[in-house]
Design an enzyme around this catalytic site. Structure first.
Site, PDB file in Angstrom:
ATOM      1  CD  GLU A  46      65.549  52.167  10.973  1.00  0.00           C
ATOM      2  OE1 GLU A  46      65.277  52.803  11.974  1.00  0.00           O
ATOM      3  OE2 GLU A  46      66.017  51.008  11.017  1.00  0.00           O
TER       4      GLU A  46
ATOM      5  CG  ASN B  20      61.515  62.152  18.805  1.00  0.00           C
ATOM      6  OD1 ASN B  20      62.469  61.832  19.496  1.00  0.00           O
ATOM      7  ND2 ASN B  20      61.206  61.447  17.740  1.00  0.00           N
TER       8      ASN B  20
ATOM      9  CG  ASP C 139      67.782  58.349  17.993  1.00  0.00           C
ATOM     10  OD1 ASP C 139      67.660  58.984  16.938  1.00  0.00           O
ATOM     11  OD2 ASP C 139      66.914  57.580  18.422  1.00  0.00           O
TER      12      ASP C 139
HETATM   13  O1  LIG Z   1      63.009  53.866  19.876  1.00  0.00           O
HETATM   14  C1  LIG Z   1      64.276  54.430  19.830  1.00  0.00           C
HETATM   15  C2  LIG Z   1      64.321  55.754  19.097  1.00  0.00           C
HETATM   16  O2  LIG Z   1      63.666  55.603  17.838  1.00  0.00           O
HETATM   17  C3  LIG Z   1      63.478  56.741  17.035  1.00  0.00           C
HETATM   18  O3  LIG Z   1      64.672  57.055  16.309  1.00  0.00           O
HETATM   19  C4  LIG Z   1      64.901  56.437  15.073  1.00  0.00           C
HETATM   20  O4  LIG Z   1      63.734  56.328  14.249  1.00  0.00           O
HETATM   21  C5  LIG Z   1      63.086  57.558  13.887  1.00  0.00           C
HETATM   22  C6  LIG Z   1      61.931  57.190  12.976  1.00  0.00           C
HETATM   23  O5  LIG Z   1      62.362  56.737  11.734  1.00  0.00           O
HETATM   24  C7  LIG Z   1      64.061  58.523  13.213  1.00  0.00           C
HETATM   25  O6  LIG Z   1      63.445  59.776  13.074  1.00  0.00           O
HETATM   26  C8  LIG Z   1      65.338  58.675  14.049  1.00  0.00           C
HETATM   27  O7  LIG Z   1      66.259  59.439  13.285  1.00  0.00           O
HETATM   28  C9  LIG Z   1      65.908  57.284  14.309  1.00  0.00           C
HETATM   29  O8  LIG Z   1      67.137  57.366  14.989  1.00  0.00           O
HETATM   30  C10 LIG Z   1      63.007  57.965  17.812  1.00  0.00           C
HETATM   31  O9  LIG Z   1      63.042  59.130  17.015  1.00  0.00           O
HETATM   32  C11 LIG Z   1      63.800  58.177  19.081  1.00  0.00           C
HETATM   33  O10 LIG Z   1      63.326  59.280  19.812  1.00  0.00           O
HETATM   34  C12 LIG Z   1      63.682  56.901  19.897  1.00  0.00           C
HETATM   35  O11 LIG Z   1      64.278  57.062  21.157  1.00  0.00           O
END
Ligand SMILES: OC[C@H]1O[C@H](O[C@H]2O[C@H](CO)[C@@H](O)[C@H](O)[C@H]2O)[C@H](O)[C@@H](O)[C@@H]1O
Length: 552
Positions: free
Chosen positions: A506, A189, A300
């Site tokens: 974002e 991830n 998420d």
């Molecule tokens: O800290 C909470 C969650 O954050 C991430 O998810 C979000 O940011 C990522 C980076 O931009 C993106 O890939 C993802 O689609 C977003 O929802 C992380 O990937 C999660 O695992 C984490 O729990």
């Protein structure tokens, strides 16, 4: 975390921090990202001896402890010079003629310098003091609280780097991700110890393919083929692959998201624990598992995974066969077959043509809905499974509208002629136009405003790009016009938000020009890797004529 003493300790610090600081502006991730200055045992005994009043550490004592025992979060990634960065690369966005737009595009291009890092040698020397994982090359981080590499974000970062003519940096990102496959068997991830239990949408082969298309580097294909085969095995392994028998008795194999994790996510443990307060111990474990699995999806969190869209504890990611995941694996199979053919490995090429064919039949039979003209996620019913085989029921397609229902269109931009998966898709685009997803400033993630970040009214750069890129390569002129219209509005809203706030965001709110998105478990973030990548990729594809207004 039991097997990771540093992470267990950092989670204790995180939960004490919440008690000391209070919930306002509290970001639990900050604490699990702190690099240790000393040996763990010394820090643990100092922490245990801190004074506690009614169970809470006084703020001054807490801050003193943090300063004494930890370096700043993110300091284990150091600034890296981008060897292939040029302020205005030759051939940069040749179709962007409008001066204001060009000036802005150059500013977005320059942000790569702010987001570029390399992992400090300290991490290599003493990995036990860091949750950050060592990576060999330069990395581009998304930005703000996301201080490490993310898997699926990297695809759009690379798309942007290709528009910026930074081919070496793009290749370096691919090699970093491959190093994760070599160590863990799959791309994580993100590059942290707390992300080793799951992956993210599998787009590595797409990164390789796009870099190869620009550079013609066949060595890259040779080097990436073995790790891509490993990645494929991961996505068709027992935990991900599901067997579904159709009404004619034919067995199909499709994949789902499923993390190997039954605890609160360390980066959000205080949030997950709070959410699970009303649950029994066994319900808690199942809930944590479903949350981590939703994080593997990249969505998420979202009503897409929830049985009841107003209750996050009803998240049931592992009971869903997702359209986008299976599209990505289908494309991975086609990409592997193409790479194997180019590098002279005929039998692998043939084998993966066959795998792709079977997946195409499965997607068309189980996820495509000819009456509604789109692909739907499929809900698995455990009671309907016999010896691990589920029985297909047309009523189990989730007919709610999500942008992911149209992700198969993305294949048009990579496999336009050979791909029959999309041949039934209505070229006059009725289902997409009538879906309600296309709003004034982009494609909405869903139609439900649940307060979750992967729902309405948020629009995410990757979703805009996949659908627009697909439509832009469709046969019909109407589809190409629609793609251009969505791209123009998306660029305008990013431009307006940047002018207003000085940052790239974002996610955006697709209802209002220049407004960034919200909702979810953390504050909206800026930077931002994939948003920059998508703006540059769309400008490269569509250009911007001199006389087109830049404002909404
Ligand atoms: O800290 C909470 C969650 O954050 C991430 O998810 C979000 O940011 C990522 C980076 O931009 C993106 O890939 C993802 O689609 C977003 O929802 C992380 O990937 C999660 O695992 C984490 O729990």
């Amino acid at each position: 975390t039991d097997s990771d003493p540093l992470l267990s300790f950092l989670q204790r610090v995180q939960s004490d921090a919440l008690r000391t600081m209070g919930p306002t502006d509290f970001d639990p991730k900050l604490y699990v990202d702190l690099p240790l200055k000393t040996n763990l045992s010394i820090a643990v005994s100092a922490f245990d001896s801190l004074p506690r009043r009614s169970g809470t550490i006084p703020i001054s004592e807490f801050n003193k402890f943090i300063k004494e025992f930890f370096d700043e979060a993110g300091s284990d990634l150091v600034y890296a010079e981008l060897v292939d960065f040029k302020p205005e690369p030759e051939g940069f966005l040749l179709k962007v003629e409008n001066e204001e737009m060009r000036k802005w595009a150059l500013e977005v291009h320059a942000i790569w310098k702010n987001l570029s890092r390399r992992v400090s040698e300290k991490v290599k020397k003493r990995p036990e003091r860091h949750t950050l994982l060592y990576l060999p090359g330069t990395v581009i981080v998304p930005g703000s609280r996301f201080r490490e590499v993310y898997y699926w974000d990297s695809y759009w970062v690379i798309r942007g780097l290709l528009a910026s003519k930074m081919y070496d940096t793009a290749k370096g990102i691919v090699f970093n991700l491959i190093s994760l496959i070599e160590t863990y068997g799959h791309v994580l991830n993100g590059s942290r110890t707390y992300y080793t239990n799951r992956s993210q949408p599998p787009l590595l082969s797409s990164m390789v393919r796009d870099v190869y298309t620009r550079t013609g580097d066949a060595e890259l294909l040779k080097r990436t083929l073995p790790p891509l085969l490993k990645e494929h095995s991961f996505w068709v392994s027992d935990i991900h692959q599901v067997t579904i028998q159709d009404q004619r008795g034919h067995k199909h194999f499709l994949s789902r998201y499923q993390a190997r994790w039954y605890q609160p996510r360390p980066e959000s443990a205080t949030v997950d624990e709070e959410l699970s307060l009303k649950l029994t111990p066994s319900e808690k474990d199942a809930f944590y598992h479903e949350l981590a699995s939703a994080a593997e999806s990249g969505w998420d969190f979202s009503s897409r995974w929830m049985r009841n869209s107003s209750d996050l504890t009803t998240t049931a990611t592992t009971s869903i066969i997702p359209v986008d995941l299976n599209t990505f694996i289908y494309k991975l199979e086609l990409d592997i077959s193409t790479f194997a053919k180019i590098t002279g490995d005929k039998s692998t090429s043939q084998k993966f043509i066959e795998s792709a064919k079977s997946r195409k039949v499965a997607i068309r039979s189980l996820l495509w809905n000819p009456n509604l003209g789109q692909w739907f996620d499929y809900w698995l019913d455990k009671h309907d499974a016999h010896q691990g085989v589920y029985h297909w029921n047309p009523g189990s397609q989730n007919c709610k509208i999500f942008a992911s229902n149209f992700v198969p269109l993305w294949l048009l931009s990579h496999y336009p002629d050979s791909d029959q998966l999309i041949e039934e898709f209505d070229e006059d685009l009725t289902s997409l136009r009538k879906s309600g997803l296309i709003r004034d400033y982009g494609i909405a993630t869903s139609l439900s405003n649940t307060g979750q970040q992967w729902d309405f009214p948020n629009g995410w750069a990757p979703l805009q790009h996949m659908i627009v890129d697909g439509l832009a390569n469709a046969r019909s002129k109407e589809a190409r016009c629609l793609a251009q219209g969505i791209a123009i509005n998306w660029i305008k809203t990013n431009f307006a938000a940047y002018k207003k706030t000085g940052s790239m965001h974002e996610k955006c709110n697709v209802e209002t020009c220049g407004e960034f998105g919200g909702g979810g478990e953390y504050m909206p973030q800026t930077g931002f890797g994939w948003s920059n990548g998508v703006v540059l990729a769309l400008l490269e594809e569509f250009g911007w004529p001199r006389d087109r207004d830049v404002s909404c």
